[in-house]
Design a protein around this motif. Structure first.
Motif, PDB file in Angstrom:
ATOM      1  N   ASN A   1      -4.824  12.966  -2.968  1.00 18.34           N
ATOM      2  CA  ASN A   1      -5.494  11.774  -2.451  1.00 18.34           C
ATOM      3  C   ASN A   1      -4.501  11.048  -1.545  1.00 18.34           C
ATOM      4  O   ASN A   1      -3.455  10.567  -2.006  1.00 18.34           O
ATOM      5  CB  ASN A   1      -5.921  10.879  -3.607  1.00 18.34           C
ATOM      6  CG  ASN A   1      -6.637   9.620  -3.139  1.00 18.34           C
ATOM      7  OD1 ASN A   1      -6.702   9.333  -1.941  1.00 18.34           O
ATOM      8  ND2 ASN A   1      -7.178   8.864  -4.077  1.00 18.34           N
ATOM      9  N   VAL A   2      -4.786  10.961  -0.250  1.00 16.26           N
ATOM     10  CA  VAL A   2      -3.831  10.380   0.696  1.00 16.26           C
ATOM     11  C   VAL A   2      -3.493   8.935   0.361  1.00 16.26           C
ATOM     12  O   VAL A   2      -2.414   8.446   0.709  1.00 16.26           O
ATOM     13  CB  VAL A   2      -4.353  10.468   2.155  1.00 16.26           C
ATOM     14  CG1 VAL A   2      -4.461  11.912   2.598  1.00 16.26           C
ATOM     15  CG2 VAL A   2      -5.691   9.750   2.300  1.00 16.26           C
ATOM     16  N   MET A   3      -4.375   8.240  -0.340  1.00 20.13           N
ATOM     17  CA  MET A   3      -4.111   6.848  -0.688  1.00 20.13           C
ATOM     18  C   MET A   3      -2.983   6.725  -1.711  1.00 20.13           C
ATOM     19  O   MET A   3      -2.448   5.642  -1.922  1.00 20.13           O
ATOM     20  CB  MET A   3      -5.380   6.181  -1.231  1.00 20.13           C
ATOM     21  CG  MET A   3      -6.532   6.159  -0.224  1.00 20.13           C
ATOM     22  SD  MET A   3      -6.042   5.480   1.382  1.00 20.13           S
ATOM     23  CE  MET A   3      -5.621   3.811   0.937  1.00 20.13           C
ATOM     24  N   GLU A   4      -2.635   7.848  -2.351  1.00 20.57           N
ATOM     25  CA  GLU A   4      -1.543   7.835  -3.324  1.00 20.57           C
ATOM     26  C   GLU A   4      -0.180   8.032  -2.670  1.00 20.57           C
ATOM     27  O   GLU A   4       0.853   7.830  -3.313  1.00 20.57           O
ATOM     28  CB  GLU A   4      -1.766   8.912  -4.388  1.00 20.57           C
ATOM     29  CG  GLU A   4      -2.934   8.654  -5.303  1.00 20.57           C
ATOM     30  CD  GLU A   4      -2.938   9.590  -6.493  1.00 20.57           C
ATOM     31  OE1 GLU A   4      -2.498   9.162  -7.581  1.00 20.57           O
ATOM     32  OE2 GLU A   4      -3.369  10.755  -6.342  1.00 20.57           O
ATOM     33  N   ILE A   5      -0.185   8.431  -1.403  1.00 26.20           N
ATOM     34  CA  ILE A   5       1.089   8.690  -0.742  1.00 26.20           C
ATOM     35  C   ILE A   5       1.282   7.890   0.545  1.00 26.20           C
ATOM     36  O   ILE A   5       2.395   7.812   1.053  1.00 26.20           O
ATOM     37  CB  ILE A   5       1.259  10.197  -0.421  1.00 26.20           C
ATOM     38  CG1 ILE A   5       0.172  10.672   0.556  1.00 26.20           C
ATOM     39  CG2 ILE A   5       1.242  11.040  -1.691  1.00 26.20           C
ATOM     40  CD1 ILE A   5       0.367  12.096   1.040  1.00 26.20           C
ATOM     41  N   LEU A   6       0.220   7.286   1.077  1.00 31.79           N
ATOM     42  CA  LEU A   6       0.331   6.520   2.314  1.00 31.79           C
ATOM     43  C   LEU A   6       0.239   5.020   2.054  1.00 31.79           C
ATOM     44  O   LEU A   6      -0.547   4.567   1.215  1.00 31.79           O
ATOM     45  CB  LEU A   6      -0.762   6.923   3.309  1.00 31.79           C
ATOM     46  CG  LEU A   6      -0.786   8.383   3.776  1.00 31.79           C
ATOM     47  CD1 LEU A   6      -1.874   8.584   4.818  1.00 31.79           C
ATOM     48  CD2 LEU A   6       0.564   8.813   4.330  1.00 31.79           C
ATOM     49  N   ASN A   7       1.044   4.267   2.790  1.00 30.03           N
ATOM     50  CA  ASN A   7       1.032   2.803   2.705  1.00 30.03           C
ATOM     51  C   ASN A   7       1.191   2.292   1.274  1.00 30.03           C
ATOM     52  O   ASN A   7       0.538   1.340   0.853  1.00 30.03           O
ATOM     53  CB  ASN A   7      -0.263   2.244   3.311  1.00 30.03           C
ATOM     54  CG  ASN A   7      -0.104   0.795   3.764  1.00 30.03           C
ATOM     55  OD1 ASN A   7       0.981   0.373   4.144  1.00 30.03           O
ATOM     56  ND2 ASN A   7      -1.190   0.045   3.708  1.00 30.03           N
ATOM     57  N   THR A   8       2.085   2.909   0.529  1.00 28.45           N
ATOM     58  CA  THR A   8       2.314   2.513  -0.868  1.00 28.45           C
ATOM     59  C   THR A   8       3.320   1.371  -0.986  1.00 28.45           C
ATOM     60  O   THR A   8       3.380   0.703  -2.012  1.00 28.45           O
ATOM     61  CB  THR A   8       2.851   3.696  -1.686  1.00 28.45           C
ATOM     62  OG1 THR A   8       4.170   4.031  -1.216  1.00 28.45           O
ATOM     63  CG2 THR A   8       1.941   4.913  -1.570  1.00 28.45           C
ATOM     64  N   ARG A   9       4.141   1.204   0.060  1.00 22.37           N
ATOM     65  CA  ARG A   9       5.214   0.207   0.065  1.00 22.37           C
ATOM     66  C   ARG A   9       6.173   0.408  -1.115  1.00 22.37           C
ATOM     67  O   ARG A   9       6.758  -0.544  -1.652  1.00 22.37           O
ATOM     68  CB  ARG A   9       4.649  -1.224   0.046  1.00 22.37           C
ATOM     69  CG  ARG A   9       3.828  -1.567   1.282  1.00 22.37           C
ATOM     70  CD  ARG A   9       3.328  -3.000   1.276  1.00 22.37           C
ATOM     71  NE  ARG A   9       2.585  -3.294   2.496  1.00 22.37           N
ATOM     72  CZ  ARG A   9       3.147  -3.754   3.613  1.00 22.37           C
ATOM     73  NH1 ARG A   9       4.461  -3.964   3.644  1.00 22.37           N
ATOM     74  NH2 ARG A   9       2.419  -3.994   4.690  1.00 22.37           N
ATOM     75  N   MET A  10       6.357   1.661  -1.508  1.00 24.25           N
ATOM     76  CA  MET A  10       7.214   1.960  -2.661  1.00 24.25           C
ATOM     77  C   MET A  10       8.691   2.040  -2.302  1.00 24.25           C
ATOM     78  O   MET A  10       9.551   1.868  -3.165  1.00 24.25           O
ATOM     79  CB  MET A  10       6.768   3.271  -3.312  1.00 24.25           C
ATOM     80  CG  MET A  10       5.385   3.217  -3.934  1.00 24.25           C
ATOM     81  SD  MET A  10       4.869   4.785  -4.657  1.00 24.25           S
ATOM     82  CE  MET A  10       6.002   4.922  -6.026  1.00 24.25           C
ATOM     83  N   PHE A  11       8.999   2.335  -1.042  1.00 22.01           N
ATOM     84  CA  PHE A  11      10.412   2.483  -0.685  1.00 22.01           C
ATOM     85  C   PHE A  11      11.088   1.120  -0.581  1.00 22.01           C
ATOM     86  O   PHE A  11      10.627   0.228   0.121  1.00 22.01           O
ATOM     87  CB  PHE A  11      10.573   3.210   0.649  1.00 22.01           C
ATOM     88  CG  PHE A  11      12.022   3.353   1.059  1.00 22.01           C
ATOM     89  CD1 PHE A  11      12.808   4.358   0.536  1.00 22.01           C
ATOM     90  CD2 PHE A  11      12.600   2.445   1.947  1.00 22.01           C
ATOM     91  CE1 PHE A  11      14.145   4.471   0.891  1.00 22.01           C
ATOM     92  CE2 PHE A  11      13.941   2.550   2.305  1.00 22.01           C
ATOM     93  CZ  PHE A  11      14.711   3.576   1.778  1.00 22.01           C
ATOM     94  N   LYS A  12      12.191   0.996  -1.300  1.00 16.39           N
ATOM     95  CA  LYS A  12      13.024  -0.205  -1.230  1.00 16.39           C
ATOM     96  C   LYS A  12      14.468   0.271  -1.145  1.00 16.39           C
ATOM     97  O   LYS A  12      14.960   0.927  -2.066  1.00 16.39           O
ATOM     98  CB  LYS A  12      12.806  -1.103  -2.448  1.00 16.39           C
ATOM     99  CG  LYS A  12      11.404  -1.709  -2.532  1.00 16.39           C
ATOM    100  CD  LYS A  12      11.252  -2.568  -3.767  1.00 16.39           C
ATOM    101  CE  LYS A  12       9.870  -3.231  -3.817  1.00 16.39           C
ATOM    102  NZ  LYS A  12       8.777  -2.255  -3.803  1.00 16.39           N
TER     103      LYS A  12
END
Length: 258
Positions: A145-156
C-alpha cells in the motif's frame, strides 16, 4: 537534478530508487542545510552548495528511508563474505545489508511466498533486533500500500544520531528491568523479601535480574562429585560464566581491556 526538477514545479513528491549498494547514511546528509560557518572558497569544505542555487534542503525534505529485504536471499546475504565497492568504501554484503536495515524507517520484507512462516518470523525478528524503530511491511512481488511508504514524515535526522545497538540494548534492558521490578513487587508483597538479586541454593548462581553469573562452569553438578580440573589443581585457575541480554558498553570494554 532534484533541484532542477523542483524548479519546473511539476512534482509534489519524488520516489528515488538508489543503487543496491548505496549507503543511506551517506545519502541522507545531502538534504541537510549547509553550515554557514564554513569558508565557501575552501576546496576541502564539506558542502555541495552551488552559488546562486538553493540548497537541496531548502527545496525538498527527506520523508522516508525504505529498505527492501529479499527474504529468499536473506540468509545467504547475512552469511556472505562477498565484498562490494562504493566509491572509496569497501565492505561485505552482510555489512551493507545491516547498515541499510539499521538506517531505514520502513523495511519491506519481500518474497514472503518463497520462505516458510517460521523463516519469515525469524527474518522479521532479526530486522527488529537491528532496528527496533523501523516499520516492517510484508509483501509478495513488492506489492504494498503506497500510503504506508509515501509521505509518512518518519525520517528525522536526529534519530539516526543514536547508534542502532544503543537503541536495541536500551529497549532490551528496559524490558528486563520491568520484569525484575514486577518480580520484586510481587516478592515483597508475598514474604517481604526482594527477588532482584538472588543466589541459588548452592550459592554458585548469582542472578541480579539484569545478568547471571554461574560461578561453577559445571552447573548442576554436585560439589562432592565434581572433578577438579587439571588447571585448577595445578594453578588454582577456575572459570565462571557470565550471561546478560544487554551487551557490554563497547567504549568502556575497550578502555578496560586495552
Amino acid at each position: 537534478q532534484i533541484i532542477s526538477l523542483t524548479e519546473k514545479k511539476l512534482f509534489n513528491y519524488m520516489l528515488i530508487e538508489a543503487s543496491g549498494v548505496s549507503e543511506p547514511s551517506q545519502i541522507a546528509p545531502l538534504f541537510d542545510l549547509c553550515d554557514d560557518e564554513h569558508d565557501p572558497d575552501d576546496p576541502d569544505a564539506d558542502h555541495e552548495h552551488i552559488e546562486g542555487k538553493p540548497q537541496l534542503g531548502e527545496v525538498a525534505r527527506l520523508d522516508t528511508c525504505i529498505t527492501v529485504v529479499d527474504s529468499a536471499e536473506f540468509y545467504n546475504n547475512l552469511a556472505s563474505m562477498k565484498t562490494y565497492e562504493q566509491g572509496e568504501t569497501v565492505g561485505t554484503i552482510a555489512e551493507l545489508m545491516m547498515e541499510q536495515v539499521e538506517f531505514s524507517n520502513v523495511v519491506v520484507v519481500n518474497k514472503g511466498d518463497l520462505v516458510s512462516e517460521e523463516q519469515k518470523a525469524d527474518i522479521i525478528g532479526k530486522i527488529v533486533l537491528l532496528n527496533p524503530r523501523a516499520k516492517v511491511i510484508e509483501s509478495v512481488q513488492s506489492k504494498v500500500n503506497v500510503m504506508e511508504i509515501l509521505n509518512t514524515r518518519m525520517f528525522k535526522a536526529e534519530d539516526n544520531k543514536v547508534e542502532f545497538w544503543m537503541k536495541a540494548s536500551k529497549d532490551a534492558a528496559e524490558l528486563v528491568e520491568a520484569d525484575a521490578l514486577e518480580c520484586c513487587i510481587t516478592s515483597v508483597a508475598k514474604d517481604g523479601k526482594k527477588c532482584c538479586k538472588s543466589k541459588s541454593k548452592d550459592g554458585k548462581l548469582i542472578n541480579s535480574g539484569l545478568s547471571q553469573v554461574q560461578l561453577d562452569v559445571a552447573a548442576g553438578t554436585n560439589t562432592k562429585d565434581r572433578k577438579i580440573t587439571r588447571h585448577e589443581a595445578r594453578f588454582g585457575i577456575t572459570s565462571f560464566i557470565y550471561q546478560a541480554r544487554r551487551p557490554f558498553h563497547p567504549g568502556r570494554l575497550v578502555d578496560l581491556l586495552l
